[in-house]
Structures are given as structure tokens and as C-alpha cells.
Scaffold this motif. Structure first.
Motif, PDB file in Angstrom:
ATOM      1  N   GLY A   1       0.810  -1.225  -0.076  1.00 41.43           N
ATOM      2  CA  GLY A   1      -0.055   0.180  -0.497  1.00 41.43           C
ATOM      3  C   GLY A   1       0.832   1.204   0.138  1.00 41.43           C
ATOM      4  O   GLY A   1       1.326   1.810  -1.023  1.00 41.43           O
ATOM      5  N   PRO A   2       0.681   1.695   1.120  1.00 38.67           N
ATOM      6  CA  PRO A   2       1.388   3.481   1.257  1.00 38.67           C
ATOM      7  C   PRO A   2       3.374   3.134   1.338  1.00 38.67           C
ATOM      8  O   PRO A   2       3.694   4.199   0.522  1.00 38.67           O
ATOM      9  N   ALA A   3       3.311   2.198   1.375  1.00 37.56           N
ATOM     10  CA  ALA A   3       4.686   1.691   1.963  1.00 37.56           C
ATOM     11  C   ALA A   3       5.999   1.923   0.465  1.00 37.56           C
ATOM     12  O   ALA A   3       4.734   1.507  -1.097  1.00 37.56           O
ATOM     13  N   PRO A   4       6.849   1.769   0.417  1.00 34.74           N
ATOM     14  CA  PRO A   4       7.742   1.309  -0.789  1.00 34.74           C
ATOM     15  C   PRO A   4       7.517   0.242  -1.372  1.00 34.74           C
ATOM     16  O   PRO A   4       7.125  -0.641  -0.858  1.00 34.74           O
ATOM     17  N   LYS A   5       7.439   0.773  -2.556  1.00 34.07           N
ATOM     18  CA  LYS A   5       7.143  -1.411  -3.269  1.00 34.07           C
ATOM     19  C   LYS A   5       7.880  -2.197  -2.580  1.00 34.07           C
ATOM     20  O   LYS A   5       9.876  -1.463  -3.690  1.00 34.07           O
ATOM     21  N   VAL A   6       8.537  -2.689  -2.463  1.00 30.24           N
ATOM     22  CA  VAL A   6       9.521  -4.152  -2.555  1.00 30.24           C
ATOM     23  C   VAL A   6       9.430  -5.052  -2.669  1.00 30.24           C
ATOM     24  O   VAL A   6       8.204  -5.840  -3.182  1.00 30.24           O
ATOM     25  N   ALA A   7      10.552  -6.165  -2.734  1.00 22.92           N
ATOM     26  CA  ALA A   7       9.936  -8.164  -3.291  1.00 22.92           C
ATOM     27  C   ALA A   7       9.658  -8.247  -1.707  1.00 22.92           C
ATOM     28  O   ALA A   7      10.056  -7.619  -0.905  1.00 22.92           O
ATOM     29  N   TYR A   8       8.422  -9.367  -1.684  1.00 23.30           N
ATOM     30  CA  TYR A   8       8.322  -9.980  -0.561  1.00 23.30           C
ATOM     31  C   TYR A   8       9.527 -10.823  -0.264  1.00 23.30           C
ATOM     32  O   TYR A   8       9.960 -11.613  -1.235  1.00 23.30           O
ATOM     33  N   ARG A   9       9.794 -10.728   1.118  1.00 23.27           N
ATOM     34  CA  ARG A   9      10.823 -11.670   1.321  1.00 23.27           C
ATOM     35  C   ARG A   9      10.207 -12.707   2.734  1.00 23.27           C
ATOM     36  O   ARG A   9      10.101 -12.280   3.393  1.00 23.27           O
ATOM     37  N   ALA A  10      11.276 -14.311   2.335  1.00 20.75           N
ATOM     38  CA  ALA A  10      10.701 -15.088   3.550  1.00 20.75           C
ATOM     39  C   ALA A  10      11.713 -15.830   3.809  1.00 20.75           C
ATOM     40  O   ALA A  10      12.148 -16.644   2.417  1.00 20.75           O
ATOM     41  N   LEU A  11      12.056 -16.424   4.893  1.00 20.24           N
ATOM     42  CA  LEU A  11      13.070 -18.060   5.435  1.00 20.24           C
ATOM     43  C   LEU A  11      12.035 -18.617   5.304  1.00 20.24           C
ATOM     44  O   LEU A  11      10.666 -18.827   6.148  1.00 20.24           O
ATOM     45  N   PRO A  12      12.142 -20.237   5.163  1.00 20.93           N
ATOM     46  CA  PRO A  12      11.291 -21.519   5.423  1.00 20.93           C
ATOM     47  C   PRO A  12      10.744 -21.562   6.764  1.00 20.93           C
ATOM     48  O   PRO A  12       9.888 -22.535   6.813  1.00 20.93           O
ATOM     49  N   GLU A  13      11.403 -21.345   7.345  1.00 20.45           N
ATOM     50  CA  GLU A  13      11.006 -22.297   9.322  1.00 20.45           C
ATOM     51  C   GLU A  13      10.405 -20.956   9.782  1.00 20.45           C
ATOM     52  O   GLU A  13       9.843 -19.751   9.341  1.00 20.45           O
ATOM     53  N   MET A  14       9.441 -21.563  10.640  1.00 22.29           N
ATOM     54  CA  MET A  14       8.183 -20.602  10.506  1.00 22.29           C
ATOM     55  C   MET A  14       7.782 -20.705  12.242  1.00 22.29           C
ATOM     56  O   MET A  14       8.581 -20.608  13.213  1.00 22.29           O
ATOM     57  N   ARG A  15       6.944 -19.697  12.168  1.00 29.31           N
ATOM     58  CA  ARG A  15       6.906 -19.224  13.918  1.00 29.31           C
ATOM     59  C   ARG A  15       5.405 -19.974  14.156  1.00 29.31           C
ATOM     60  O   ARG A  15       4.911 -20.657  13.549  1.00 29.31           O
ATOM     61  N   LYS A  16       6.742 -20.081  15.905  1.00 25.03           N
ATOM     62  CA  LYS A  16       5.744 -20.726  16.770  1.00 25.03           C
ATOM     63  C   LYS A  16       4.438 -19.948  17.749  1.00 25.03           C
ATOM     64  O   LYS A  16       4.967 -18.771  17.575  1.00 25.03           O
ATOM     65  N   GLY A  17       3.375 -20.468  18.470  1.00 24.27           N
ATOM     66  CA  GLY A  17       3.175 -20.245  19.414  1.00 24.27           C
ATOM     67  C   GLY A  17       2.342 -18.926  18.776  1.00 24.27           C
ATOM     68  O   GLY A  17       1.452 -19.250  18.011  1.00 24.27           O
ATOM     69  N   TYR A  18       1.984 -16.994  19.501  1.00 25.01           N
ATOM     70  CA  TYR A  18       0.900 -17.265  18.557  1.00 25.01           C
ATOM     71  C   TYR A  18       1.743 -16.164  17.248  1.00 25.01           C
ATOM     72  O   TYR A  18       2.969 -15.638  17.996  1.00 25.01           O
ATOM     73  N   GLY A  19       0.835 -15.618  16.704  1.00 28.46           N
ATOM     74  CA  GLY A  19       1.464 -15.592  15.005  1.00 28.46           C
ATOM     75  C   GLY A  19       1.956 -16.379  14.631  1.00 28.46           C
ATOM     76  O   GLY A  19       2.913 -16.164  13.575  1.00 28.46           O
ATOM     77  N   GLY A  20       1.225 -17.758  14.888  1.00 35.34           N
ATOM     78  CA  GLY A  20       2.564 -18.726  14.200  1.00 35.34           C
ATOM     79  C   GLY A  20       0.834 -19.137  12.794  1.00 35.34           C
ATOM     80  O   GLY A  20       0.217 -18.632  12.750  1.00 35.34           O
ATOM     81  N   GLY A  21       2.463 -20.404  12.416  1.00 35.50           N
ATOM     82  CA  GLY A  21       1.233 -20.945  10.934  1.00 35.50           C
ATOM     83  C   GLY A  21       2.258 -19.421   9.679  1.00 35.50           C
ATOM     84  O   GLY A  21       1.650 -19.796   8.760  1.00 35.50           O
ATOM     85  N   VAL A  22       3.087 -18.853   9.832  1.00 36.19           N
ATOM     86  CA  VAL A  22       3.948 -17.637   9.292  1.00 36.19           C
ATOM     87  C   VAL A  22       5.231 -18.177   9.149  1.00 36.19           C
ATOM     88  O   VAL A  22       6.056 -18.516   9.982  1.00 36.19           O
ATOM     89  N   PRO A  23       5.948 -17.418   8.053  1.00 36.45           N
ATOM     90  CA  PRO A  23       7.390 -17.141   8.292  1.00 36.45           C
ATOM     91  C   PRO A  23       7.973 -16.385   9.019  1.00 36.45           C
ATOM     92  O   PRO A  23       7.340 -15.942   9.730  1.00 36.45           O
ATOM     93  N   LEU A  24       8.621 -16.921  10.250  1.00 35.93           N
ATOM     94  CA  LEU A  24       9.528 -16.496  11.859  1.00 35.93           C
ATOM     95  C   LEU A  24      10.021 -15.422  11.621  1.00 35.93           C
ATOM     96  O   LEU A  24      10.021 -14.366  11.039  1.00 35.93           O
ATOM     97  N   TYR A  25      11.115 -15.752   9.961  1.00 34.31           N
ATOM     98  CA  TYR A  25      12.226 -14.576   9.701  1.00 34.31           C
ATOM     99  C   TYR A  25      10.751 -13.820   8.102  1.00 34.31           C
ATOM    100  O   TYR A  25      10.751 -14.489   6.645  1.00 34.31           O
ATOM    101  N   THR A  26      10.236 -12.561   7.593  1.00 34.79           N
ATOM    102  CA  THR A  26       9.316 -12.285   6.852  1.00 34.79           C
ATOM    103  C   THR A  26       9.505 -11.007   6.918  1.00 34.79           C
ATOM    104  O   THR A  26       9.460 -10.268   7.606  1.00 34.79           O
ATOM    105  N   ASN A  27       9.273  -9.974   5.959  1.00 35.64           N
ATOM    106  CA  ASN A  27       9.318  -8.906   5.710  1.00 35.64           C
ATOM    107  C   ASN A  27       7.272  -8.551   5.642  1.00 35.64           C
ATOM    108  O   ASN A  27       7.179  -7.135   5.333  1.00 35.64           O
ATOM    109  N   CYS A  28       6.392  -9.356   6.075  1.00 34.98           N
ATOM    110  CA  CYS A  28       5.152  -9.705   5.991  1.00 34.98           C
ATOM    111  C   CYS A  28       4.222 -10.565   7.383  1.00 34.98           C
ATOM    112  O   CYS A  28       5.589 -10.221   8.288  1.00 34.98           O
ATOM    113  N   HIS A  29       3.562 -11.221   7.216  1.00 33.01           N
ATOM    114  CA  HIS A  29       2.570 -11.593   8.427  1.00 33.01           C
ATOM    115  C   HIS A  29       2.786 -10.989   9.673  1.00 33.01           C
ATOM    116  O   HIS A  29       3.184  -9.830   9.661  1.00 33.01           O
ATOM    117  N   TYR A  30       3.682 -11.651  10.270  1.00 29.09           N
ATOM    118  CA  TYR A  30       3.463 -11.319  11.457  1.00 29.09           C
ATOM    119  C   TYR A  30       4.849 -10.291  11.781  1.00 29.09           C
ATOM    120  O   TYR A  30       5.196  -9.656  12.824  1.00 29.09           O
TER     121      TYR A  30
END
Length: 456
Positions: free
Chosen positions: A221-250
Motif C-alpha cells: 500500500g502506502p509503503a515503498p514497493k519492495v520484494a516479498y521476503r521470507a525464510l522457510p522456518e515457521m513461527r510458533k505460538g501467537y502469530g504462528g503458522g507464518v514464516p518466522l523471518y519475513t517482511n510480512c505477516h507477523y
């Protein structure tokens, strides 16, 4: 997940790709909250549904009906449509584009739980569309955004609740803390310390393909246009089910492009209570000093020099000089919570406890009857949504109004600017600008990406 659920989600994703909306339509009819009787339930919509979006929605079924949901991730949207249908018996309509929600005349209020960089645009456009607003904390990405929201609240007269739920919930511990201070149980306040936890940096996070169902450009949206980034390791606990390291999700909270790190996350809770207790909700600090801090990447002129790692602070100690020259310390060390120190004693409060001799003394010398209610401004609501709906009916501003929130959040925003520039800042709380520092003042606002400016 069952085959039926998988099949249902696949059909939902296909429908979203084809039409941008899904779910069961509810009949729309023009209405205004002022015309709703005390016995009639308001109609809500939630924009931004992952984690906290569902939390505030699930706490609100007792008080409102949900006619619509919106999210840029079709997977999240589909899941939440089903959950809302299960809770209230009817399915809300789902939208990929929040603006479709604002066009509906039957919706009285929107609950906003998007990443921070979207808050102001959606909130302003919602108020201009005649909707009351409940928006998650921290309310803004910049100080100037807060000023704009205040202007539009005043202009439209819409009711606006900020989601600093510690003002209402958590067994009234924070209200009791303020009541103790107002009753003089620790004498004159000499120092307040807010422990808000540290954070961690990240490995280098590669650019990869955007997950199916996520509209990445609209998420930015209002933020600068950049690539989506993520590593395979998944986050656990609250905010889980998404990549632990990413520039999105939690993990978007760890990037200055979308948020303000721990300073604006937990800081928006504890600095709020501290500022309220100090009676500084209409002013704030006059000086911010970054005593110590650690940034996970190198910075130049206040901006990170790399784009593939988290960039918000991992450790910090900030001193804010509050009215009366009372130091407010914001630190990543120690217990999460607030330590109040005065001339007659000290006590500590967080979401799980309130402890210290002044608290122990309540057994033999309780607070006067109504002391907590006096802090709250009346009977304490059952939860934050309850207070919001009461304010909607009365056409008054709720317990977490935008003015007190923005004054508090200015401390957090200024702390982040001081860290990014590596220097002390002098703040004029009347003019709401940094004194004698043109470069620092340039961080009070951010330019929106073309095509995502606020529609006014």
C-alpha cells in the motif's frame, strides 16, 4: 484440515481471484448510529484479520453484528468468514479491497487491525464515509498522521476508539495503579520505568515468490514497493503458522517501513499508562535522550543501508523528560511492565500482577470507594468494545481517545527518531515539532507511494 475444508478454501481463492469478493451478502440499508435505539445492535466490519484482527472481532460478538470482513490475503479472509459465520450464525461478506466496506451504508463502524502503515489511510477514509472507528495500536506510523486523524475526528464528529485495551481490561490492574498514584500512596512521583522487552535481528531474508492468495502490492500500500521476503522456518505460538523471518505477516513489526518495533508495539501500551498516570496526556515530554541502543543493521542519515534484514532496535534505554522534570525510562531490559517510584514508596504493575508495599497496604487501607471508577471516568466497561459501543450510542469519545493516544505515542515516535539519528531531541509539545533540528523534523511524516495516498 479436512478435504471439505481444503475444497472450500480452493473455491474461495478462485472466487476471490475472479471477483475480489466472497461470502454471503447481507442486505444493506441506509442508517446512522445516532438513530439506533439502545436495544439495537450496531453493525461492524473488520479490516485486517490476522491475529489481532480476529482477537478484537471475537471479543465483539456480544455487542455487534459483523456484516463484512476485508483482508488482502484470501486465505486469511476465507478462514475468518467461516469463523464469524460459526460464531454469529450468518456469514459476513468478504472483500479483498477495504474500500468496498466503506461504500456500504449498513455498516456503522469499522475495526482496523492492519499493519500500522495502513492505519491512517483507512481510518481517515472510514470517518469521511460516516463510519465510527476502532483502530488497533499503535494508531499511526508518524506523528503527522496523528495530527491528521485528530483533525478528521473533529471535522466529522465520528467516535474513535484506539485499541489500547489496558485502559479497560486486565482485571483493572492498570486503573488501580493510577488510582494509587492519585491517592498519594507513593507520594510525589520521582521516576517511571517502562519495560517493553527487547527484540532480535534476523538473518538475511531472501526475496521469494509471493504466497498464493496474498495481494502483495496492496499489502504494501502506502509503503515503498519492495520484494516479498521470507525464510522457510515457521513461527510458533501467537502469530504462528507464518514464516518466522519475513517482511510480512507477523514480522512486519520489525521493520520501520511498516511499524516502529517494540517501541511502538509494547511501548504503545505501557507508555500510555505511564503518561496517563503522570497527568501528561495533553502534553508529553520536552526532551528525548537515547542513552543506549542497538540496531541490527547499519544506518546512514537515519535510514537502514540494507533491505533484507529486520531494521528496528533490538535493545535500548530511552529517557523522556516529562512535565515536572520526571524521567520516564523506556527500556528493553527487566520485566515487562511499569515501575512507579515515588517519595513514599514504589510498586510494579503489568498484565499479570500489581505488587509492592503500597499494594500490600491496601488490605488495611483500601482505596476510597469509586477511586478506580474516577480514573476511568465512570463505571468500568466489560471490555474495550463495550466502552466503544457505549460511546457510539452516546456520541462521545471513548476511554482511548485519539488525542491522549497521540500525545503518548509521540514519545515512542520521538524515541525511534532519536535512535535512528543517534542523538538527543528537544521537543516542543505546544508546537508539536522538534526544536532546531530540520533533519529530525523530516521524520515526522512520510510520503505515501503513488496510488495509495489518502483519499480525501
Amino acid at each position: 484440515m479436512s478435504r471439505v475444508a481444503i475444497h472450500t478454501r480452493r473455491r474461495f481463492l478462485q472466487a476471490m481471484a475472479a471477483t475480489g469478493a466472497a461470502g454471503v451478502s447481507l442486505a444493506a440499508s441506509p442508517r446512522s448510529m445516532a438513530a439506533i435505539s439502545p436495544n439495537e445492535r450496531p453493525v461492524f466490519a473488520t479490516i485486517g484479520l490476522r491475529n489481532q484482527g480476529w482477537t478484537i472481532t471475537s471479543k465483539s460478538f456480544k455487542y455487534a453484528d459483523f456484516a463484512a470482513l476485508a483482508d488482502v490475503d484470501a486465505n486469511v479472509l476465507g478462514e475468518n468468514i467461516e469463523k464469524v459465520k460459526e460464531r454469529q450464525g450468518t456469514a459476513p461478506e468478504g472483500y479483498a479491497d477495504y474500500r468496498k466496506v466503506l461504500e456500504r451504508k449498513d455498516i456503522d463502524a469499522v475495526m482496523i487491525a492492519t499493519p500500522d502503515h495502513w492505519h491512517t489511510k483507512i481510518a481517515v477514509e472510514a470517518m469521511l464515509a460516516g463510519k465510527d472507528v476502532y483502530c488497533e495500536k499503535p494508531l499511526t506510523l508518524t506523528i503527522d498522521e496523528g495530527k491528521l486523524i485528530e483533525k478528521i475526528v473533529k471535522q466529522t464528529g465520528q467516535v474513535f476508539q484506539v485499541g489500547t485495551m489496558q485502559r479497560t481490561e486486565n482485571q483493572q490492574r492498570f486503573l488501580q495503579a493510577i488510582a494509587l498514584i492519585r491517592e498519594g500512596r507513593i507520594g510525589d512521583i520521582k521516576k517511571v520505568t517502562c519495560g517493553i522487552n527487547g527484540a532480535t535481528g534476523s538473518p538475511v531474508i531472501p526475496a521469494i515468490d509471493v504466497p498464493e492468495g496474498l495481494d502483495w502490492d496492496f499489502w504494501l500500500g502506502p509503503a515503498p514497493k519492495v520484494a516479498y521476503r521470507a525464510l522457510p522456518e515457521m513461527r510458533k505460538g501467537y502469530g504462528g503458522g507464518v514464516p518466522l523471518y519475513t517482511n510480512c505477516h507477523y514480522a512486519w513489526r520489525n521493520w520501520y517501513e511498516y511499524s516502529g518495533g517494540q517501541m511502538n508495539d509494547w511501548g504503545a501500551h505501557h507508555v500510555d499508562i505511564a503518561t496517563w498516570a503522570l497527568g501528561a496526556s495533553d502534553t508529553g515530554p520536552n526532551k528525548i535522550t537515547p542513552v543506549s541502543y542497538s540496531l541490527p543493521v547499519d544506518y546512514k542519515d537515519g535510514h537502514p543501508t540494507v533491505a533484507d534484514q529486520y531494521n528496528s532496535p533490538t535493545k535500548f534505554e530511552i529517557h523522556a523528560n516529562m512535565p515536572g522534570d520526571i524521567p520516564l525510562v523506556i527500556t528493553s531490559e527487566g520485566d515487562n511492565g511499569i515501575l512507579f517510584e515515588g517519595t513514599k514508596g514504589r510498586f510494579f504493575v503489568n498484565r499479570g500482577k500489581i505488587v509492592g508495599k503500597p499494594v500490600e497496604d491496601l488490605e488495611s487501607n483500601p482505596l476510597p470507594e469509586g477511586a478506580v471508577e474516577d480514573v476511568y471516568g465512570g463505571p468500568v466497561a466489560e471490555n474495550h468494545t463495550d466502552n466503544f459501543v457505549q460511546a457510539m450510542r452516546n456520541r462521545t469519545q471513548p476511554i482511548s481517545d485519539v488525542w491522549s493516544h497521540n500525545r503518548m505515542l509521540e514519545t515512542c515516535h520521538l524515541a525511534n527518531i532519536a535512535i535512528r539519528l543517534g542523538r538527543e531531541l528537544n521537543w516542543d509539545p505546544a508546537k508539536r515539532e522538534i526544536v532546531g533540528d530540520e533533519e529530525a523534523n523530516s521524520f515526522l511524516s512520510r510520503e505515501s507511494r503513488k496510488g495509495y495516498e489518502i483519499d480525501m
